[in-house]
Design an enzyme around this catalytic site. Structure first.
Site, short mmCIF file in Angstrom:
data_model
loop_
_atom_site.label_atom_id
_atom_site.label_comp_id
_atom_site.label_asym_id
_atom_site.label_seq_id
_atom_site.Cartn_x
_atom_site.Cartn_y
_atom_site.Cartn_z
N SER A 1 -6.12 -18.78 -89.15
CA SER A 1 -6.81 -18.69 -90.44
C SER A 1 -6.22 -17.50 -91.20
CB SER A 1 -8.30 -18.44 -90.18
OG SER A 1 -9.00 -18.19 -91.38
N TYR B 1 -15.92 -14.83 -86.28
CA TYR B 1 -14.86 -15.80 -86.59
C TYR B 1 -13.51 -15.09 -86.69
CZ TYR B 1 -12.29 -19.42 -89.19
OH TYR B 1 -11.36 -20.35 -89.61
N LYS C 1 -10.00 -15.69 -84.53
CA LYS C 1 -8.74 -16.13 -85.13
C LYS C 1 -7.62 -15.10 -84.90
CE LYS C 1 -10.11 -20.20 -86.49
NZ LYS C 1 -9.54 -21.43 -85.90
N1 LIG Z 1 -11.27 -25.06 -94.26
C1 LIG Z 1 -10.60 -23.92 -94.42
O1 LIG Z 1 -10.47 -23.39 -95.54
C2 LIG Z 1 -9.98 -23.23 -93.23
C3 LIG Z 1 -9.34 -22.01 -93.46
C4 LIG Z 1 -8.73 -21.37 -92.40
C5 LIG Z 1 -8.74 -21.95 -91.15
N2 LIG Z 1 -9.37 -23.14 -90.95
C6 LIG Z 1 -9.34 -23.72 -89.60
O2 LIG Z 1 -8.95 -25.08 -89.68
C7 LIG Z 1 -9.58 -25.82 -88.62
C8 LIG Z 1 -10.39 -26.97 -89.19
O3 LIG Z 1 -11.40 -26.43 -90.02
P1 LIG Z 1 -12.30 -27.34 -90.99
O4 LIG Z 1 -12.38 -26.59 -92.25
O5 LIG Z 1 -11.83 -28.73 -90.98
O6 LIG Z 1 -13.71 -27.20 -90.25
P2 LIG Z 1 -14.96 -28.21 -90.23
O7 LIG Z 1 -15.01 -28.97 -91.50
O8 LIG Z 1 -16.12 -27.41 -89.81
O9 LIG Z 1 -14.57 -29.22 -89.05
C9 LIG Z 1 -14.44 -28.72 -87.76
C10 LIG Z 1 -14.15 -29.85 -86.82
O10 LIG Z 1 -14.09 -29.31 -85.49
C11 LIG Z 1 -14.94 -30.08 -84.67
N3 LIG Z 1 -15.49 -29.27 -83.59
C12 LIG Z 1 -16.22 -28.13 -83.70
N4 LIG Z 1 -16.54 -27.69 -82.50
C13 LIG Z 1 -16.02 -28.56 -81.61
C14 LIG Z 1 -16.02 -28.63 -80.20
N5 LIG Z 1 -16.65 -27.69 -79.47
N6 LIG Z 1 -15.38 -29.64 -79.59
C15 LIG Z 1 -14.75 -30.59 -80.33
N7 LIG Z 1 -14.71 -30.58 -81.65
C16 LIG Z 1 -15.36 -29.57 -82.30
C17 LIG Z 1 -16.02 -30.59 -85.58
O11 LIG Z 1 -16.59 -31.72 -85.00
P3 LIG Z 1 -18.18 -31.99 -84.89
O12 LIG Z 1 -18.44 -33.08 -85.86
O13 LIG Z 1 -18.32 -32.39 -83.46
O14 LIG Z 1 -18.90 -30.71 -85.22
C18 LIG Z 1 -15.23 -30.92 -86.83
O15 LIG Z 1 -14.62 -32.17 -86.76
C19 LIG Z 1 -10.42 -24.80 -87.86
O16 LIG Z 1 -9.69 -24.29 -86.77
C20 LIG Z 1 -10.67 -23.71 -88.88
O17 LIG Z 1 -10.96 -22.48 -88.28
C21 LIG Z 1 -10.00 -23.81 -91.96
#
Ligand SMILES: NC(=O)c1ccc[n+]([C@@H]2O[C@H](COP(=O)([O-])OP(=O)(O)OC[C@H]3O[C@@H](n4cnc5c(N)ncnc54)[C@H](OP(=O)(O)O)[C@@H]3O)[C@@H](O)[C@H]2O)c1
Length: 227
Positions: free
Chosen positions: A137, A150, A154
């Site tokens: 991140s 968080y 990261k």
């Molecule tokens: N969005 C951003 O701006 C952003 C920025 C920096 C980094 N990131 C990183 O990008 C990645 C994806 O983020 P996102 O924004 O798509 O997050 P999100 O919308 O919250 O989705 C997270 C996904 O991870 C799954 N998950 C959570 N805990 C889990 C577990 N214990 N086992 C299996 N699956 C699990 C969730 O599934 P469930 O339906 O089961 O909860 C969901 O499908 C993450 O690593 C996040 O830290 C995102």
């Protein structure tokens, strides 16, 4: 480009779902997991074989082990492994974060990645082939208040991945990836309605997926940011 086998954790929502959609559209096979049975069933129905979706909580080492055994026995190791699943703590000062919530963020974001690596990487190393991308991140390289747990995880993803990169044989890669800032459930949790001004996951995936598919041994040990 020939069809590749791509493993993604957390395919039910957000970036995991958007990557799945784009990767399948480009003719590759996705092997994915989600904690939610309804998401797994919907994905399996929508994309069909040879794509494969299973219920698995990456924080549960034994469950990841069972999933890996089934997946490796079914179609062999992935060419590209995307450790995407993660959670964020509810916005709060560090002293106000309950211990069970702090533990959960550690268990999913750090130990979840370790569990997946532990169960899938040996089969990839045996072929001396494959790319591993661990989702970091901007908050793995800089910090903000109220997301300290968080941020801690990261920064850990960066360290874990760069150390692992030094252990891999030639021909493979381990890469910590900052995906950018994308309007998903996670961003809504951190940014509130300000999240609406950022791109959708579908828009992000149009550029990010070709970028991910182009990663290779030349990128081993580099902290990268998606376009
Ligand atoms: N969005 C951003 O701006 C952003 C920025 C920096 C980094 N990131 C990183 O990008 C990645 C994806 O983020 P996102 O924004 O798509 O997050 P999100 O919308 O919250 O989705 C997270 C996904 O991870 C799954 N998950 C959570 N805990 C889990 C577990 N214990 N086992 C299996 N699956 C699990 C969730 O599934 P469930 O339906 O089961 O909860 C969901 O499908 C993450 O690593 C996040 O830290 C995102």
């Amino acid at each position: 480009m020939s069809s590749r086998r791509i493993l993604i954790t957390g395919v039910g929502r957000g970036l995991g779902l958007a990557m799945t959609e784009k990767i399948v559209e480009l003719g590759h096979t996705v092997v994915g997991c989600s904690r939610q049975k309804a998401h797994v069933e919907a994905l399996a129905k929508r994309f069909g074989e040879p794509n494969r979706f299973d219920v698995c909580d990456v924080a549960d080492d034994a469950a990841v082990g069972r999933w890996a055994q089934a997946v490796l026995g079914d179609g062999g190791p992935p060419d590209l492994l995307l450790n995407n699943a993660a959670v964020v703590n509810r916005n709060a000062r560090l002293v106000d974060v309950p211990p069970d919530e702090f533990s959960r963020v550690i268990d999913v974001n750090i130990k979840g990645i370790y569990h997946v690596i532990r169960h899938f990487l040996p089969a990839m190393v045996a072929r001396r082939k494959g790319v591993l991308v661990n989702f970091s991140s901007g908050w793995g390289r800089s910090t903000s208040p109220e997301v300290a747990p968080y941020c801690a995880t990261k920064y850990a993803v960066e360290g874990l991945t760069l150390a692992l990169a030094q252990e891999l044989p030639a021909g493979m890669a381990a890469i910590p990836l900052n995906p950018g800032i994308i309007n998903t459930d996670m961003l809504q949790s951190c940014f509130g309605e300000d999240a609406d001004s950022y791109p959708t996951a579908e828009k992000w995936a149009k550029k990010a997926v070709p970028f991910l598919l182009a990663l290779g041994p030349k990128d081993n040990g580099k902290s990268l940011t998606a376009p």
